[in-house]
Enzyme design. Structure first.
Site, PDB file in Angstrom:
ATOM      1  N   HIS A  10     -62.063 -18.625 -56.533  1.00 24.32           N
ATOM      2  CA  HIS A  10     -62.591 -17.918 -57.694  1.00 24.32           C
ATOM      3  C   HIS A  10     -61.659 -18.122 -58.879  1.00 24.32           C
ATOM      4  O   HIS A  10     -60.459 -17.836 -58.787  1.00 24.32           O
ATOM      5  CB  HIS A  10     -62.743 -16.428 -57.390  1.00 24.32           C
ATOM      6  N   SER A  11     -62.192 -18.620 -60.011  1.00 27.70           N
ATOM      7  CA  SER A  11     -61.443 -18.819 -61.236  1.00 27.70           C
ATOM      8  C   SER A  11     -60.238 -19.737 -60.967  1.00 27.70           C
ATOM      9  O   SER A  11     -60.432 -20.894 -60.603  1.00 27.70           O
ATOM     10  CB  SER A  11     -61.037 -17.459 -61.822  1.00 27.70           C
ATOM     11  N   MET A  12     -59.006 -19.273 -61.126  1.00 25.52           N
ATOM     12  CA  MET A  12     -57.856 -20.126 -60.804  1.00 25.52           C
ATOM     13  C   MET A  12     -57.960 -20.677 -59.393  1.00 25.52           C
ATOM     14  O   MET A  12     -57.591 -21.828 -59.125  1.00 25.52           O
ATOM     15  CB  MET A  12     -56.544 -19.352 -60.947  1.00 25.52           C
ATOM     16  N   SER A  46     -66.092 -20.887 -57.878  1.00 27.46           N
ATOM     17  CA  SER A  46     -66.642 -19.709 -58.540  1.00 27.46           C
ATOM     18  C   SER A  46     -65.959 -19.447 -59.880  1.00 27.46           C
ATOM     19  O   SER A  46     -64.726 -19.473 -59.979  1.00 27.46           O
ATOM     20  CB  SER A  46     -66.461 -18.495 -57.620  1.00 27.46           C
TER      21      SER A  46
END
Length: 257
Positions: free
Chosen positions: A96-98, A124
């Site tokens: 997710h993200s990073m 994500s």
């Protein structure tokens, strides 16, 4: 059967071998900036045939006293041998993200070294890595950085806790914002890209742009919510992942909440 994980693997991969007797698939989970391995409660929504291993980076939770890493390369250098050494089961990456950036870069490293690859990447809430960079934040003063983060979950924390966690958040922003994308051939792994339909920081076209980075199947799934839509939608995410697993049978269906 693989040997028991050593101290390094136990530090980095929480949940490894938690389902030693029953697991037929392993899902490695990479958290967002500033977060630790306990951020997403996905394991409880999968049956015993799926083992969920959450990556624990230095500088958070039980590794809080360790200095955080400052580049994607540094993180990948640590994780690549641990992941390739535990490829006795088919596995996938959810980030997710990073975490999506780390999962993507790690997959490239595994391919470069000839190691087994994930059966699928679940990426994500991150814009495709070839898109132009936005304004960097990691170099801002503490006050300015806090002001820029005021709309994130970070803003709801006690001021003393904010001060305590800010160095880790800054380090993780450094990891993301200093990443230099190289044009490489598309990965042979299928992609499932996920996002929140009210995420102001990552728009649907920026998610769809991930398509160019895989030569295999691609799907885009949008969920109700903002950048942190994953909180409270773990069961739905688990269902999306289970739907694409390479193992068959009713035992691979997520446990209903």
């Amino acid at each position: 059967m693989p040997s028991a994980p050593g101290p390094s693997a136990q530090l980095w991969l929480r949940g490894l071998d938690s389902r030693r007797q029953t697991a037929r698939y392993r899902l490695f989970v990479f958290p967002h900036a500033g977060a630790g391995a306990s951020s997403y409660r996905l394991a409880e929504h999968f049956p015993d045939s799926v083992e969920v291993c959450s990556v624990q980076l230095p500088g958070r939770e039980n590794r809080f006293v360790e200095p955080p890493l400052l580049s994607v390369q540094a993180v990948v250098d640590e994780l690549a041998p641990l992941i390739s050494g535990r490829s006795e089961l088919p596995f996938g990456f959810f980030g997710h993200s990073m975490g999506a950036l780390l999962a993507f870069a790690l997959t490239h490293r595994l391919r470069d070294t000839g190691a087994p690859l994930p059966t699928r990447l679940y990426l994500s809430a991150l814009r495709a890595p070839h898109l132009p960079d936005r304004e960097p934040l990691h170099h801002l003063s503490d006050a300015d950085l806090l002001a820029r983060l005021e709309r994130s979950e970070f803003a709801g924390l006690d001021p003393e806790l904010q001060e305590l966690l800010l160095p880790t958040v800054r380090a993780d922003l450094t990891v993301c914002e200093t990443y230099e994308h190289r044009n490489q051939s598309p990965l042979p792994c299928p992609f499932t890209v996920l996002g929140g339909d009210r995420d102001d920081s990552v728009r649907e076209p920026e998610l769809a742009a991930w398509r160019r980075h895989t030569s295999a199947a691609f799907e885009l799934r949008m969920f109700p919510g903002d950048h942190l839509y994953v909180r409270g939608t773990e069961q739905q995410i688990a269902e999306s992942i289970a739907h694409t697993l390479p193992v068959r049978g009713r035992e691979t269906s997520p446990v209903r909440g």
